[in-house]
Motif scaffolding. Sequence first.
Motif, short mmCIF file in Angstrom:
data_model
loop_
_atom_site.label_atom_id
_atom_site.label_comp_id
_atom_site.label_asym_id
_atom_site.label_seq_id
_atom_site.Cartn_x
_atom_site.Cartn_y
_atom_site.Cartn_z
N ASP A 101 0.17 1.98 -33.50
CA ASP A 101 1.67 1.12 -33.33
C ASP A 101 0.83 0.19 -32.16
N SER A 102 -0.33 1.01 -31.31
CA SER A 102 -0.42 0.18 -30.36
C SER A 102 -2.39 -0.03 -30.36
N VAL A 103 -2.74 -0.22 -31.22
CA VAL A 103 -4.29 -0.09 -31.97
C VAL A 103 -4.44 -2.00 -31.75
N PRO A 104 -5.09 -1.95 -31.02
CA PRO A 104 -5.30 -3.34 -30.56
C PRO A 104 -6.05 -3.99 -31.75
N ASP A 105 -6.57 -3.63 -32.64
CA ASP A 105 -7.60 -4.66 -33.80
C ASP A 105 -6.71 -4.21 -35.28
N PRO A 106 -5.76 -5.48 -35.38
CA PRO A 106 -4.84 -5.99 -36.57
C PRO A 106 -5.22 -5.25 -37.78
N GLU A 107 -6.50 -5.95 -38.33
CA GLU A 107 -7.15 -5.22 -39.50
C GLU A 107 -7.14 -3.14 -39.11
N VAL A 108 -7.57 -3.04 -38.87
CA VAL A 108 -7.06 -0.87 -39.10
C VAL A 108 -5.28 -1.17 -38.14
N ASP A 116 -16.79 -6.92 -33.74
CA ASP A 116 -15.21 -6.07 -33.67
C ASP A 116 -14.52 -5.59 -32.53
N ARG A 117 -15.56 -5.01 -31.09
CA ARG A 117 -15.21 -4.08 -30.44
C ARG A 117 -14.43 -5.02 -28.95
N ALA A 118 -14.80 -6.26 -29.31
CA ALA A 118 -13.55 -6.98 -28.52
C ALA A 118 -12.65 -6.98 -28.49
N ARG A 119 -11.59 -6.29 -29.91
CA ARG A 119 -10.74 -6.46 -30.32
C ARG A 119 -9.32 -5.10 -29.44
N HIS A 136 -0.92 -9.41 -30.11
CA HIS A 136 -0.66 -8.35 -30.12
C HIS A 136 -0.83 -7.78 -29.26
N GLY A 137 -2.41 -8.93 -28.57
CA GLY A 137 -3.02 -8.44 -27.85
C GLY A 137 -3.76 -9.73 -27.02
N LEU A 138 -5.26 -9.82 -25.91
CA LEU A 138 -5.44 -10.85 -25.47
C LEU A 138 -6.13 -11.01 -25.93
N ALA A 139 -6.92 -10.55 -26.99
CA ALA A 139 -7.50 -11.25 -27.59
C ALA A 139 -7.52 -11.62 -29.32
N ASP A 140 -6.82 -11.72 -29.18
CA ASP A 140 -6.02 -12.10 -30.91
C ASP A 140 -4.81 -13.61 -30.74
N TYR A 141 -6.15 -14.48 -29.51
CA TYR A 141 -4.73 -15.33 -29.71
C TYR A 141 -5.46 -16.05 -31.12
N PRO A 142 -6.54 -16.30 -31.56
CA PRO A 142 -6.78 -17.22 -32.52
C PRO A 142 -5.85 -16.38 -33.94
N LEU A 143 -5.98 -15.26 -34.24
CA LEU A 143 -4.40 -14.72 -35.01
C LEU A 143 -3.45 -15.40 -34.72
N ALA A 144 -2.98 -15.57 -33.78
CA ALA A 144 -1.64 -16.01 -33.09
C ALA A 144 -1.92 -17.97 -33.90
N ALA A 145 -2.63 -18.36 -33.43
CA ALA A 145 -3.54 -19.47 -33.71
C ALA A 145 -3.18 -19.50 -35.04
#
Length: 506
Positions: A115-122, A146-149, A348-357
């Motif tokens: 639930d805390s995994v920062p990578d949404p694909e995983v 994908d390391r930045a996620r 869900h994380g700071l690297a997820d703004y593109p997904l949210a957009a």
Amino acid sequence: MTAFVLVPGPFTGGWVWAEVAALLREAGAEAYPVTLPGLGERRDETGEEAGIDLETHVEDLVRLVDGIDAPEVVLVGHGYGLFPVFGAADRRAGRVARIVSVDTALPENGAAWVDSVPDPEVRARLAEAARDGEDIAWVAPPRPGDRARWGSTEGVPAEALERLERRAVPQPAGTLTGPLRLTGAAAALPSTGVLCTANGGSIDLVRMLVESGPPQFLALADDRVRFLEIDTGHWPMLSAPAALAGALLRAAAGEGHRVTAPEQAHERPAHDVPFLLDVPEGYSERRGRVDLHLPDGERPRPAVVFVHGGPVAPEQRPTPRDTPFFLGYGRYAASLGVVGVTLDHRLHGLADYPLAAEDLTEAVALVRADPRVDGDRIALWFFSTGGLLAADWLAAPPPWLRCLAATYPALAPLPGWRTVESRFRPAEALGTEAGPPIVLTRAGLEHPAFTATVEEFLTAAVRNGTDVEIVDVPNGHHGFEVTDRTEESRAAVERAMRAVLGRLRD
């Protein structure tokens, strides 16, 4: 003498702590860099069919703690490593002097690290496997792109980053999906959070969460909790080993900043506080990530899309659109004759703004295609850190976007949020093209980090001649609809809604 047990994050081993461990030993402490079963040099000792899970790792740490003679044991966890750290501390609370979390949120009883995994694909892959009854033994390490996620690598030398990629190994899937079982003993132990500012953490941000965020953050103001900062990315053991070793020694000595709670802390969880206006429930429809709150009548109506902030933990329940807060805004809009739209996006994380957009773009397309919506009259209304998502719409505003609203927003990344992609900077996007009028609601008692971004935005707005109507709440805090349920707050919400609807209907 203090003994530090250093537990790494996923896909790695004790080797990531080598420099930190050496520095701790030079300072007179004991240091035990841990490689957990199934990882690193211990990948083969149990075999691929051993069914390694979180419990395996907890038991391994318990055995290690039992074998340490030092009178004071400090357990240090980074990323996933904090889960077995809490499990072991819960079982050996009498032997553990302090828990240190390195740039990682504290886990709760029953939580699974998936639930805390920062990578949404995983996360999505593991969730799909669970639904289908598929048995996944291992989770592959992140690809270099994908390391930045998984956390900022700022400050990590090229050689160390290459080593991090080369030595990464698959993680036993059961360690990510198994729930953490706690009795509460670990929660009573002193703890220190080492925050990495280049990955978005800071003492200022913790203070803001405690002062104006949901009540669950009040635990961060406990007298047993301290915080330290390091100006680096998510891998301080590789990017700033001396600074991290110094922080661990300070933590063991009980040093660090304490965040205090406001005098009037909220007793009810934010998700349980009713909307501050009395609005009818009305009729709504759920379409995937999107809810439409529909007014009476047949003809197409304008729509207001309400955009929440974050990051929001993927396991948070209720999700934003199901909280009284966003239900209230959606229903309020519908009661005034427009379609109120709420959505859950994947910030869900700071690297997820593109997904949210991406989620917001899809939601807007869905709304505009609905025959009950006047697709040429749409308003977007952003809240808090959701304000960064306004940048795309300001940089290239479509003609059907009749108004853009923002309530106590962040209009530039907050201090330390360096991993947010450069495109999500509304203050810089403003004025690149003639845009829609803006309704901006400001909280007079706002956190300074937010206030600075708003001032930067307003300076750009004046320079570009942007139409901005400001709704001020002089005695309001961030999230004033929940924290300051006053006539002033109610009047501000009503005024902001009238301003937005006036521009939609103009």
